[in-house]
Design a protein around this motif. Structure first.
Motif, mmCIF file in Angstrom:
data_model
loop_
_atom_site.group_PDB
_atom_site.id
_atom_site.type_symbol
_atom_site.label_atom_id
_atom_site.label_comp_id
_atom_site.label_asym_id
_atom_site.label_seq_id
_atom_site.Cartn_x
_atom_site.Cartn_y
_atom_site.Cartn_z
ATOM 1 N N SER A 139 0.848 -1.192 0.000
ATOM 2 C CA SER A 139 0.000 0.000 0.000
ATOM 3 C C SER A 139 0.883 1.240 0.000
ATOM 4 O O SER A 139 1.774 1.392 0.842
ATOM 5 C CB SER A 139 -0.917 0.008 1.229
ATOM 6 N N ILE A 140 0.623 2.131 -0.960
ATOM 7 C CA ILE A 140 1.400 3.353 -1.152
ATOM 8 C C ILE A 140 0.449 4.525 -0.922
ATOM 9 O O ILE A 140 -0.419 4.802 -1.741
ATOM 10 C CB ILE A 140 1.982 3.398 -2.581
ATOM 11 N N GLY A 141 0.595 5.198 0.201
ATOM 12 C CA GLY A 141 -0.379 6.204 0.611
ATOM 13 C C GLY A 141 -0.008 7.632 0.272
ATOM 14 O O GLY A 141 1.161 7.984 0.137
ATOM 15 N N CYS A 142 -1.060 8.446 0.154
ATOM 16 C CA CYS A 142 -0.915 9.872 -0.164
ATOM 17 C C CYS A 142 -1.799 10.690 0.773
ATOM 18 O O CYS A 142 -2.999 10.415 0.902
ATOM 19 C CB CYS A 142 -1.324 10.109 -1.619
ATOM 20 N N ILE A 143 -1.218 11.714 1.410
ATOM 21 C CA ILE A 143 -1.987 12.590 2.300
ATOM 22 C C ILE A 143 -2.062 14.033 1.793
ATOM 23 O O ILE A 143 -2.735 14.852 2.397
ATOM 24 C CB ILE A 143 -1.424 12.590 3.744
ATOM 25 N N GLU A 144 -1.387 14.324 0.688
ATOM 26 C CA GLU A 144 -1.328 15.718 0.218
ATOM 27 C C GLU A 144 -2.241 16.018 -0.960
ATOM 28 O O GLU A 144 -2.469 17.185 -1.266
ATOM 29 C CB GLU A 144 0.114 16.087 -0.129
ATOM 30 N N GLN A 145 -2.715 14.989 -1.652
ATOM 31 C CA GLN A 145 -3.595 15.193 -2.797
ATOM 32 C C GLN A 145 -4.782 14.257 -2.683
ATOM 33 O O GLN A 145 -4.662 13.155 -2.160
ATOM 34 C CB GLN A 145 -2.851 14.920 -4.109
ATOM 35 N N THR A 146 -5.915 14.703 -3.195
ATOM 36 C CA THR A 146 -7.115 13.890 -3.123
ATOM 37 C C THR A 146 -7.062 12.742 -4.120
ATOM 38 O O THR A 146 -6.263 12.750 -5.062
ATOM 39 C CB THR A 146 -8.369 14.731 -3.415
ATOM 40 N N TYR A 147 -7.962 11.824 -3.934
ATOM 41 C CA TYR A 147 -8.123 10.707 -4.858
ATOM 42 C C TYR A 147 -8.355 11.217 -6.277
ATOM 43 O O TYR A 147 -7.715 10.764 -7.223
ATOM 44 C CB TYR A 147 -9.287 9.837 -4.383
ATOM 45 N N ASP A 148 -9.267 12.183 -6.429
ATOM 46 C CA ASP A 148 -9.582 12.711 -7.767
ATOM 47 C C ASP A 148 -8.377 13.376 -8.423
ATOM 48 O O ASP A 148 -8.160 13.230 -9.622
ATOM 49 C CB ASP A 148 -10.761 13.685 -7.709
ATOM 50 N N GLU A 149 -7.580 14.093 -7.647
ATOM 51 C CA GLU A 149 -6.391 14.745 -8.199
ATOM 52 C C GLU A 149 -5.371 13.710 -8.682
ATOM 53 O O GLU A 149 -4.808 13.843 -9.771
ATOM 54 C CB GLU A 149 -5.742 15.655 -7.141
ATOM 55 N N VAL A 150 -5.161 12.680 -7.885
ATOM 56 C CA VAL A 150 -4.194 11.644 -8.273
ATOM 57 C C VAL A 150 -4.724 10.851 -9.455
ATOM 58 O O VAL A 150 -3.985 10.572 -10.407
ATOM 59 C CB VAL A 150 -3.868 10.718 -7.064
ATOM 60 N N LYS A 151 -5.999 10.498 -9.438
ATOM 61 C CA LYS A 151 -6.593 9.753 -10.550
ATOM 62 C C LYS A 151 -6.443 10.532 -11.858
ATOM 63 O O LYS A 151 -6.066 9.978 -12.886
ATOM 64 C CB LYS A 151 -8.069 9.475 -10.266
ATOM 65 N N LYS A 152 -6.673 11.826 -11.806
ATOM 66 C CA LYS A 152 -6.538 12.667 -13.003
ATOM 67 C C LYS A 152 -5.116 12.656 -13.533
ATOM 68 O O LYS A 152 -4.884 12.616 -14.742
ATOM 69 C CB LYS A 152 -6.970 14.108 -12.679
ATOM 70 N N LYS A 153 -4.137 12.643 -12.651
ATOM 71 C CA LYS A 153 -2.737 12.586 -13.087
ATOM 72 C C LYS A 153 -2.444 11.290 -13.827
ATOM 73 O O LYS A 153 -1.744 11.292 -14.827
ATOM 74 C CB LYS A 153 -1.802 12.740 -11.894
ATOM 75 N N PHE A 154 -2.989 10.192 -13.337
ATOM 76 C CA PHE A 154 -2.790 8.910 -14.030
ATOM 77 C C PHE A 154 -3.534 8.881 -15.343
ATOM 78 O O PHE A 154 -3.052 8.307 -16.323
ATOM 79 C CB PHE A 154 -3.210 7.732 -13.150
ATOM 80 N N GLN A 155 -4.687 9.504 -15.419
ATOM 81 C CA GLN A 155 -5.468 9.523 -16.660
ATOM 82 C C GLN A 155 -4.792 10.373 -17.722
ATOM 83 O O GLN A 155 -4.959 10.140 -18.911
ATOM 84 C CB GLN A 155 -6.875 10.048 -16.396
ATOM 85 N N ASN A 156 -4.004 11.358 -17.311
ATOM 86 C CA ASN A 156 -3.342 12.271 -18.245
ATOM 87 C C ASN A 156 -1.980 11.801 -18.689
ATOM 88 O O ASN A 156 -1.313 12.467 -19.454
ATOM 89 C CB ASN A 156 -3.247 13.675 -17.651
ATOM 90 N N VAL A 157 -1.526 10.673 -18.172
ATOM 91 C CA VAL A 157 -0.197 10.166 -18.547
ATOM 92 C C VAL A 157 -0.224 9.627 -19.969
ATOM 93 O O VAL A 157 -1.135 9.036 -20.424
ATOM 94 C CB VAL A 157 0.247 9.060 -17.552
#
Length: 157
Positions: A139-157
């Motif tokens: 499990s690789i956790g993130c506390i600085e960006q929301t789920y939607d923000e991170v998901k969008k970054k992966f979608q834009n790759v």
């Protein structure tokens, strides 16, 4: 509808051998959340950090023994996490997400070695109802960006 709870990442990590090598040498402890855990080494954490579009806040392995259950909850600190199942999936390993009104229950589609982005602010629970199989997850956790923000970054790759 399910992509507000989890999102299958169209990426693979080229360093799975390093993940498994570290899992093989794990020294487990019980986290403050009563989970059997092993934190990844700084070396592996750096390798993973180069592959994800967010600052990693926590990164470790979870070991779910037969009969283990983590009750319904929302993560208190993490916004999102990338989870990777490290064993073959089976019907006894279940991660369910729930709507806020608890009327909708959705099974997360874990596949061995395939990263799944999960929205840890949504209600979810984890169980291993097997009598003899152990479930391992990175499990690789993130506390600085929301789920939607991170998901969008992966979608834009």
């Amino acid at each position: 509808m399910t992509d507000e709870y989890f999102y299958k990442l169209d990426t693979s990590f080229t360093f799975m051998d390093k993940i498994y090598a570290e899992l093989d040498s794990a020294i487990w402890y019980e986290s403050k959340y009563k989970q059997c855990r092993f934190d990844v080494s700084q070396q592996l954490r750096s390798i993973i950090q180069e592959s994800v579009p967010f600052k990693i806040s926590c990164c470790g392995f979870f070991k779910n023994e037969p009969g283990w259950k983590y009750p319904l909850h929302r993560d208190s600190v993490r916004y999102t996490a990338i989870n990777i199942l490290l064993v073959e999936p089976c019907d006894e390993f279940n991660v369910y997400f729930y709507s806020d009104d608890l009327k909708t229950k959705i099974l997360a589609p874990y596949i061995k070695n395939e990263p799944l982005l999960i929205n840890t602010k949504k209600l979810h629970m984890v169980s291993n109802t097997s009598v003899d199989k152990i479930r391992y997850v990175l499990s690789i956790g993130c506390i600085e960006q929301t789920y939607d923000e991170v998901k969008k970054k992966f979608q834009n790759v």
